[in-house]
Each structure stands twice: as C-alpha cells, then as structure tokens.
Write a protein that holds these residues in place. Structure first.
Motif, PDB file in Angstrom:
ATOM      1  N   UNK A   1       0.824  -1.211   0.000  1.00 32.85           N
ATOM      2  CA  UNK A   1       0.000   0.000   0.000  1.00 32.85           C
ATOM      3  C   UNK A   1       0.856   1.258   0.000  1.00 32.85           C
ATOM      4  N   UNK A   2       2.040   1.190   0.585  1.00 33.02           N
ATOM      5  CA  UNK A   2       2.932   2.343   0.600  1.00 33.02           C
ATOM      6  C   UNK A   2       3.744   2.482  -0.683  1.00 33.02           C
ATOM      7  N   UNK A   3       4.199   1.362  -1.237  1.00 38.96           N
ATOM      8  CA  UNK A   3       5.140   1.440  -2.347  1.00 38.96           C
ATOM      9  C   UNK A   3       4.528   1.091  -3.701  1.00 38.96           C
ATOM     10  N   UNK A   4       3.483   0.278  -3.726  1.00 43.05           N
ATOM     11  CA  UNK A   4       2.830  -0.092  -4.989  1.00 43.05           C
ATOM     12  C   UNK A   4       1.311   0.003  -4.851  1.00 43.05           C
ATOM     13  N   UNK A   5       0.796   1.178  -4.450  1.00 38.46           N
ATOM     14  CA  UNK A   5      -0.648   1.281  -4.193  1.00 38.46           C
ATOM     15  C   UNK A   5      -1.501   1.025  -5.428  1.00 38.46           C
ATOM     16  N   UNK A   6      -0.990   1.379  -6.604  1.00 39.41           N
ATOM     17  CA  UNK A   6      -1.791   1.231  -7.824  1.00 39.41           C
ATOM     18  C   UNK A   6      -1.934  -0.229  -8.247  1.00 39.41           C
ATOM     19  N   UNK A   7      -1.015  -1.080  -7.848  1.00 38.37           N
ATOM     20  CA  UNK A   7      -1.165  -2.501  -8.149  1.00 38.37           C
ATOM     21  C   UNK A   7      -2.327  -3.085  -7.347  1.00 38.37           C
ATOM     22  N   UNK A   8      -2.447  -2.666  -6.091  1.00 37.43           N
ATOM     23  CA  UNK A   8      -3.574  -3.096  -5.265  1.00 37.43           C
ATOM     24  C   UNK A   8      -4.879  -2.551  -5.827  1.00 37.43           C
ATOM     25  N   UNK A   9      -4.888  -1.272  -6.191  1.00 38.05           N
ATOM     26  CA  UNK A   9      -6.095  -0.662  -6.745  1.00 38.05           C
ATOM     27  C   UNK A   9      -6.472  -1.301  -8.073  1.00 38.05           C
TER      28      UNK A   9
ATOM     29  N   UNK B   1      -9.838  -0.383   3.649  1.00 32.44           N
ATOM     30  CA  UNK B   1      -9.670  -0.317   5.097  1.00 32.44           C
ATOM     31  C   UNK B   1      -8.195  -0.243   5.465  1.00 32.44           C
ATOM     32  N   UNK B   2      -7.820   0.751   6.280  1.00 33.21           N
ATOM     33  CA  UNK B   2      -6.419   1.000   6.614  1.00 33.21           C
ATOM     34  C   UNK B   2      -6.266   1.256   8.109  1.00 33.21           C
ATOM     35  N   UNK B   3      -5.052   1.030   8.611  1.00 32.54           N
ATOM     36  CA  UNK B   3      -4.788   1.262  10.028  1.00 32.54           C
ATOM     37  C   UNK B   3      -3.723   2.319  10.282  1.00 32.54           C
ATOM     38  N   UNK B   4      -2.862   2.600   9.315  1.00 35.58           N
ATOM     39  CA  UNK B   4      -1.693   3.436   9.590  1.00 35.58           C
ATOM     40  C   UNK B   4      -1.730   4.755   8.808  1.00 35.58           C
ATOM     41  N   UNK B   5      -1.065   5.759   9.383  1.00 31.62           N
ATOM     42  CA  UNK B   5      -0.983   7.061   8.720  1.00 31.62           C
ATOM     43  C   UNK B   5      -0.309   6.961   7.359  1.00 31.62           C
ATOM     44  N   UNK B   6       0.757   6.156   7.297  1.00 31.09           N
ATOM     45  CA  UNK B   6       1.522   6.079   6.052  1.00 31.09           C
ATOM     46  C   UNK B   6       0.690   5.483   4.931  1.00 31.09           C
ATOM     47  N   UNK B   7      -0.062   4.422   5.219  1.00 30.01           N
ATOM     48  CA  UNK B   7      -0.876   3.793   4.171  1.00 30.01           C
ATOM     49  C   UNK B   7      -2.022   4.706   3.756  1.00 30.01           C
ATOM     50  N   UNK B   8      -2.602   5.422   4.712  1.00 27.60           N
ATOM     51  CA  UNK B   8      -3.691   6.336   4.359  1.00 27.60           C
ATOM     52  C   UNK B   8      -3.193   7.438   3.433  1.00 27.60           C
TER      53      UNK B   8
ATOM     54  N   UNK C   1     -24.132  -7.618  -0.933  1.00 26.25           N
ATOM     55  CA  UNK C   1     -23.076  -8.626  -1.123  1.00 26.25           C
ATOM     56  C   UNK C   1     -21.722  -7.927  -1.246  1.00 26.25           C
ATOM     57  N   UNK C   2     -20.737  -8.433  -0.543  1.00 29.68           N
ATOM     58  CA  UNK C   2     -19.456  -7.735  -0.459  1.00 29.68           C
ATOM     59  C   UNK C   2     -18.297  -8.681  -0.754  1.00 29.68           C
ATOM     60  N   UNK C   3     -17.441  -8.259  -1.683  1.00 27.27           N
ATOM     61  CA  UNK C   3     -16.202  -8.982  -1.977  1.00 27.27           C
ATOM     62  C   UNK C   3     -15.101  -8.338  -1.156  1.00 27.27           C
ATOM     63  N   UNK C   4     -14.624  -9.050  -0.139  1.00 25.37           N
ATOM     64  CA  UNK C   4     -13.591  -8.514   0.749  1.00 25.37           C
ATOM     65  C   UNK C   4     -12.384  -9.424   0.724  1.00 25.37           C
ATOM     66  N   UNK C   5     -11.230  -8.843   0.438  1.00 30.36           N
ATOM     67  CA  UNK C   5      -9.983  -9.602   0.492  1.00 30.36           C
ATOM     68  C   UNK C   5      -8.860  -8.644   0.824  1.00 30.36           C
ATOM     69  N   UNK C   6      -7.703  -9.193   1.167  1.00 26.02           N
ATOM     70  CA  UNK C   6      -6.628  -8.322   1.621  1.00 26.02           C
ATOM     71  C   UNK C   6      -5.845  -7.742   0.447  1.00 26.02           C
ATOM     72  N   UNK C   7      -4.950  -6.814   0.753  1.00 23.79           N
ATOM     73  CA  UNK C   7      -4.256  -6.050  -0.282  1.00 23.79           C
ATOM     74  C   UNK C   7      -3.429  -6.939  -1.205  1.00 23.79           C
ATOM     75  N   UNK C   8      -2.689  -7.896  -0.642  1.00 17.90           N
ATOM     76  CA  UNK C   8      -1.855  -8.737  -1.498  1.00 17.90           C
ATOM     77  C   UNK C   8      -2.691  -9.555  -2.469  1.00 17.90           C
ATOM     78  N   UNK C   9      -3.864 -10.016  -2.042  1.00 15.90           N
ATOM     79  CA  UNK C   9      -4.717 -10.817  -2.918  1.00 15.90           C
ATOM     80  C   UNK C   9      -5.105 -10.019  -4.163  1.00 15.90           C
ATOM     81  N   UNK C  10      -5.515  -8.769  -3.972  1.00 21.87           N
ATOM     82  CA  UNK C  10      -5.888  -7.937  -5.114  1.00 21.87           C
ATOM     83  C   UNK C  10      -4.679  -7.627  -5.994  1.00 21.87           C
ATOM     84  N   UNK C  11      -3.501  -7.453  -5.380  1.00 19.66           N
ATOM     85  CA  UNK C  11      -2.293  -7.218  -6.169  1.00 19.66           C
ATOM     86  C   UNK C  11      -1.945  -8.453  -7.000  1.00 19.66           C
TER      87      UNK C  11
END
Length: 525
Positions: A106-114, A132-139, A205-215
């Motif tokens: 999320x910090x270094x390759x945010x567009x790959x996740x998006x 969903x994020x927890x840290x200032x840097x990722x936000x 209905x919601x598709x929820x998965x973590x950042x690496x999965x989407x990348x």
C-alpha cells in the motif's frame, strides 16, 4: 529488547519480482511509473475473472486462504439473485505487530492493489470501493493514489471510492470488524457470524480480500495464467510476500516464489543457523522446530505438512539463548489485551490462558499446566470472531513445540534463560488504541481483602487465583482498557489497587513513516 517493525521495512526479492517490480527504481510507484513498470490493464467480465483466479489457484493472502474465484462467484450470484449492486473492500488493516507485507504494498505499490480491486469492481458491476487502513503512512499513500486516478467519494461518480480508518488492533483486521466500521460502527466483530458474500457493507453482497490478494489478481490479469504458472509450484503458482522478523539481523519483507526453501529466506534476513523455533503464520500461527524449518518450503502445503502455517505470511525465528515460553508469554499477554470484550471465550478465556502460562513459568507445576490446557481447549470454537481460535492455536502450538523447556519449568526450576523479547510488539507510548500505555496495575497486599470486584471490572488484566485473591497479568494496560482499569482502582473497597506510572525514561517513539526512507531498500538474490 522489543523493537517494533517500521511501517516499511527493507524489501528483498528471491528470483524475478512480480508484486515488487519497480521497487529498485523508486521508493513509491506513482500512477505514471506504475504504468511504465506494469503496463496497462484490460477489464474482464466476471466469469473470465473467476476463471483466471481459479487457473492461478489464487487464495486469500490474509490468513484464511479462501479460494478467491469461489468468493467472486458467490458475490456475483448473491448480487444477481437480490438485484443489488455489490461492494468491493480492500482489507489493508494489518493490526498484527509482526506483519508488514500489505503495508509495504500500500505504501510502495498502491496502484497494483487498486488495479486488482477496480478489476473486480468492474467485473461485478460494483459502484462502491472501500479501502480499510490502520496506519498514517498507508492512508497518505492511498489518498494520493486515489487522487491520481480521479477517484473520490463524491456523488455522481460511476465508482465511489473511500477510505475507512480502523484502530491498529488484531480484531480490526477481521472481515466482520472492517465491514462494521465501513457502516459507521466500531471496528469490532458484531458478535454473530455472517457471510460477507451474502450481506456485507450496507447489507449488500461484499467482496472482501486483503491487499496482497488484489495485487496478485492484477499481476495474473496482466501476464495471464500460463505465464503466472511458470513461477513457483504447479499447485501453488506465483510468489508470496513474507514478513521476516524476530531473531534476525535485518527485519524485512521478502517476495519469493513458492517452493523456495524456507531456510534460504531466513538466511537472507540473518536468522540463526539453527533456530530454537520458528513461528509461522504470525501470532495466530504455529511454531515449528529447527529440523522442520530446515526441511520446509515456502508454501501452504509444505508448512502445513510440518506442523506450521503460511497464514498472514509472518515468519519469526527465535535463537537458542532466549526462553521460548517467556517469548510466548509476552505474545499471550498482548493477545489477551487485544480482546474485543464481547464474548466470554475472548474476554475471560484469553486472559485466563495468558495467566495460566504465567503460572507455568513461575513454578505452578503440573496442576498449572493442566489448568492451562483446559482453558485453551475451552476457548477453541466458541468465540464471536476468529481471535479466540487463532490465539488458542498459538497457545496449543507453544505447549507442543517446546516440550523440553516446558518440562524444565513444570518439573524443575526453569530453563535458566532470560526472555530477550525478540518477537515484535507495540512499544509503550504508541498512540494506537490497542498499544500499551506503559502503566501497570499493582496491588497493596497489606490492604487487599480478596473482594474480587477488580477481576469483574477488568478480567483482561486481573483474574482470581485459587486462593480467591487477584493475580495480575504481567502486561502494560492497553489504552482501550485504561478507563476500566481506573474504574477498578476507584471501586476497590479496600483501596488496595493502584495504577503505577511508567518510568520517566521512556523509549523514543518510532519515527513517522517517510522520515526513515533511507531504510527502504530493494535487493535481488
């Protein structure tokens, strides 16, 4: 010695990079550099995307390992049946102190996740994207990335994208906690288990998965299933991101193909040649011994066959010169303090288990060990979320992995080694909700009359011993329990309970993300 991991530790690559492509060029790939490194991405319909996910054997990389294609089909089916638009949620809430792989992405390759999230949203016909994020840097990184793409939460847009900030707690990363936070509630499990594919954000209905999965999905969509399968094992193709910490010279995030020997990855980080044990899968994972760590490969199947787990991708070796039960007790106290406080197994069972492990270390003998085993068994399978089950797994693994040390503590005077504190935990003074304040509860035993009211008010930190008097957890009071701890002090009939302040010389607060960019690195092996 506890040293928390930086938000963005050093990054290394075994073989050719996929998720970390371009990390050797820049510290953060903006949209322009992202497209230069990865190229454009063509949209795909839902069926084709599900077939791709199945062809590359894509499973969730957040710990549960659920097949992504199956989840995608379930959301699509539910949305069609109900005639409503689904929601796509990226879970970047890494609340575990030993995990940083999603934070790195999320910090270094945010567009790959998006890319992966937008690909899924387009395929499903979703009109809402939540990160969903927890840290200032990722936000900060994701807000910049959304702005670069012209995405926001303004009305009238074809796709509305918004960020949901959650506290840096273990339970905040639970799917139901994030969905509840997205609906405006607290980032806590709702107390009942529901399927997000049926009813998630706003009941949709919601598709929820973590950042690496989407990348990973974005990588697979670009290079195709055939080329994706050329890397790694045939039944677990591709690469994985691992966070390596614990007794290592250099904590780091490593991208490695599946099938690479685990010992090689540990050597990259400067782990002991013969570790006393390796915690696999993070603090909800399993310990393996040195022989298993030598034989294991980086894959779900290999680690599971040797008693370990890939889990959330956290790998933590410990050296021979620390007490493994003492290290585990530090984690156990933290897990107990991470309780959502909404069900008995979590609110009462985990503190009792942590206290039981403390009793074993402090000479409680066979009776203390048997009591610990009973509490751990009672917690399993009865919680409102996965936190009690994961914590019970950690307790059970600790007892089975270090039998010699366990015997030394139960039958003798202990193992004779100090607890060095090599497993990372939040530092006192850290401002997130779950972090320790540095304050500790203390009892004036000349005044205590064993009323037990304190154990009712804050059972996460105080339990009643066999003699009816309080036994305090050897842990700092977390911020989210400070109010109840103060109430317990005020309501003690004998005025025997107090809160002790931390020493004046407190550890320096970790540098803010971005101020330690010189520590960012990329290497290939």
């Amino acid at each position: 010695m506890n040293v928390p991991l930086p938000d963005v530790p050093e990054v290394r690559v075994v073989g050719l990079p996929q998720l970390t492509s371009g990390f050797d060029l820049v510290e953060r790939l903006d949209l322009s550099m992202h497209l230069k490194v990865h190229g454009p991405l063509e949209p795909q319909n839902g069926e084709r995307l599900a077939e791709l996910a199945e062809a590359i054997s894509l499973r969730g990389r957040g710990g549960a390992g659920f097949p992504f294609g199956q989840k995608l089909r379930a959301v699509a089916k539910s949305a069609i049946r109900r005639g409503v638009r689904p929601v796509v949620v990226v879970n970047g809430s890494e609340g575990e102190p030993a995990c940083r792989k999603d934070t790195v992405l999320l910090n270094r390759a945010p567009h790959l996740v998006l890319d992966g999230a937008l690909l899924a949203a387009e395929a499903l016909g979703a009109r809402t994207l939540i990160i969903g994020l927890t840290r200032n840097s990722t936000e900060s990184s994701i807000r910049t990335a959304l702005a670069e793409r012209g995405l926001s939460d303004r009305r009238g847009q074809r796709l509305r994208a918004r960020i949901v900030r959650t506290p840096e707690r273990m339970v905040s990363g639970e799917a139901s906690s994030l969905i509840r936070a997205a609906d405006g509630g607290p980032a806590l499990p709702p107390g009942r288990r529901t399927r997000a594919a049926e009813s998630g954000v706003g009941g949709a209905p919601t598709l929820l998965s973590n950042a690496e999965t989407f990348a990973q999905l974005a990588v697979g969509a670009r290079i195709g299933a055939r080329r994706y399968g050329h890397t790694g094992l045939y039944n677990e193709p591709g690469t994985v991101l691992l966070t390596i910490s614990g007794a290592v010279a250099r904590p780091m995030v490593v991208e490695a193909p599946t099938g690479v020997p685990l010992r090689y990855v540990l050597q990259l980080a400067g782990a002991p040649m013969i570790p006393q044990g390796v915690l696999t899968g993070g603090y909800h994972g399993n310990w393996i011994d040195a022989a298993a760590a030598h034989d294991a490969a980086v894959s779900r199947e290999s680690l599971a066959a040797l008693g370990g787990s890939l889990g959330a991708g956290a790998i933590l070796p410990i050296s021979q010169d620390t007490c493994p039960l003492g290290e585990s007790l530090r984690v156990a106290n933290w897990l107990a303090a991470e309780t959502a406080g909404q069900c008995g197994p979590c609110k009462l069972g985990l503190p009792a288990a942590a206290g039981g492990l403390s009793d074993v270390l402090n000479g409680g003998g066979p009776a203390a060990l048997e009591a610990l085993r009973e509490v751990t068994q009672a917690v399993r399978g009865r919680g409102a979320c996965k936190h009690p089950d994961g914590s019970a797994r950690f307790f059970a693994s600790t007892l089975s992995a270090f039998t010699d040390d366990l015997a030394a503590h139960v039958l003798g005077g202990g193992c004779g080694r100090e607890t060095l504190g090599v497993l990372p935990l939040p530092m006192p003074g850290y401002t997130e909700e779950s972090a320790p304040t540095g304050e500790k509860l203390a009892v004036d035993w000349t005044l205590c009359q064993g009323h037990g009211l304190c154990a009712d008010l804050v059972p996460e930190l105080i339990r009643l011993g066999a003699d009816g008097y309080p036994a305090l957890a050897d842990a700092s009071v977390p911020i989210h329990l400070r109010g109840r701890a103060q109430r317990a002090v005020r309501r003690c009939p004998a005025l025997a309970l107090r809160i002790e302040q931390p020493p004046a010389e407190r550890p320096a607060r970790p540098a803010l993300p971005g101020s330690d960019r010189k520590a960012l690195g990329s290497g290939r092996s």
